[in-house]
Design a protein around this motif. Structure first.
Motif, PDB file in Angstrom:
ATOM      1  N   PRO A  21       0.811  -1.223   0.000  1.00 54.72           N
ATOM      2  CA  PRO A  21       0.000   0.000   0.000  1.00 54.72           C
ATOM      3  C   PRO A  21       0.841   1.268   0.000  1.00 54.72           C
ATOM      4  CG  PRO A  21      -0.096  -1.072   2.138  1.00 54.72           C
ATOM      5  CD  PRO A  21       0.633  -2.004   1.221  1.00 54.72           C
ATOM      6  N   TRP A  22       2.063   1.188   0.488  1.00 55.17           N
ATOM      7  CA  TRP A  22       2.911   2.384   0.511  1.00 55.17           C
ATOM      8  C   TRP A  22       3.284   2.833  -0.895  1.00 55.17           C
ATOM      9  CZ3 TRP A  22       2.450   4.747   4.819  1.00 55.17           C
ATOM     10  CH2 TRP A  22       2.241   4.027   5.997  1.00 55.17           C
ATOM     11  N   SER A  23       3.207   1.926  -1.877  1.00 57.26           N
ATOM     12  CA  SER A  23       3.520   2.316  -3.258  1.00 57.26           C
ATOM     13  C   SER A  23       2.488   3.298  -3.809  1.00 57.26           C
ATOM     14  CB  SER A  23       3.616   1.086  -4.159  1.00 57.26           C
ATOM     15  OG  SER A  23       2.338   0.464  -4.275  1.00 57.26           O
ATOM     16  N   LEU A  24       1.303   3.387  -3.175  1.00 57.99           N
ATOM     17  CA  LEU A  24       0.295   4.357  -3.611  1.00 57.99           C
ATOM     18  C   LEU A  24       0.844   5.776  -3.552  1.00 57.99           C
ATOM     19  CD1 LEU A  24      -2.799   2.910  -1.734  1.00 57.99           C
ATOM     20  CD2 LEU A  24      -2.372   2.829  -4.197  1.00 57.99           C
ATOM     21  N   PHE A  25       1.673   6.048  -2.553  1.00 60.68           N
ATOM     22  CA  PHE A  25       2.243   7.387  -2.420  1.00 60.68           C
ATOM     23  C   PHE A  25       3.130   7.737  -3.598  1.00 60.68           C
ATOM     24  CE2 PHE A  25       1.247   6.554   2.016  1.00 60.68           C
ATOM     25  CZ  PHE A  25       0.665   7.749   2.373  1.00 60.68           C
TER      26      PHE A  25
END
Length: 105
Positions: A21-25
């Motif tokens: 989910p951190w790749s969304l940033f």
């Protein structure tokens, strides 16, 4: 983790995560969402729906480590510690209590 100075993703146990989910940033979110304190889906259950046209659904939710976010979380957790949570089971849900806080403040 928010108390330790970290941003937090919260996932309900029935939410499935297939990618980091951190790749969304880095890859997906527009700039406005990259600086938001809270990011979640819109729903219409309980407080907030009538007032804002949407209730926040914390089933999948991002919390930035910011003073406003920590104040919201501390306020809700304090109600549990003080025994002042609603008697009604639905009103004790994280979704209801979060949205009630936002309506009240």
């Amino acid at each position: 983790q928010a108390e330790d100075g970290e941003d937090v993703f919260h996932f309900d146990t029935d939410a499935f995560v297939f990618n980091d989910p951190w790749s969304l940033f880095e890859d997906v979110w527009p700039q406005e969402m990259k600086v938001a304190d809270i990011v979640t889906a819109c729903d219409c259950f309980g407080p907030g729906c009538k007032e804002f046209g949407c209730s926040l659904n914390p089933g999948v939710m991002f919390f930035r480590n910011s003073d406003p976010t920590k104040n919201i979380l501390k306020s809700i957790l304090r109600r549990w510690e003080e025994g002042t949570v609603p008697a009604d089971k639905n009103q004790r849900s994280d979704m209801f209590m979060l949205n009630q806080y936002l309506v009240d403040h």
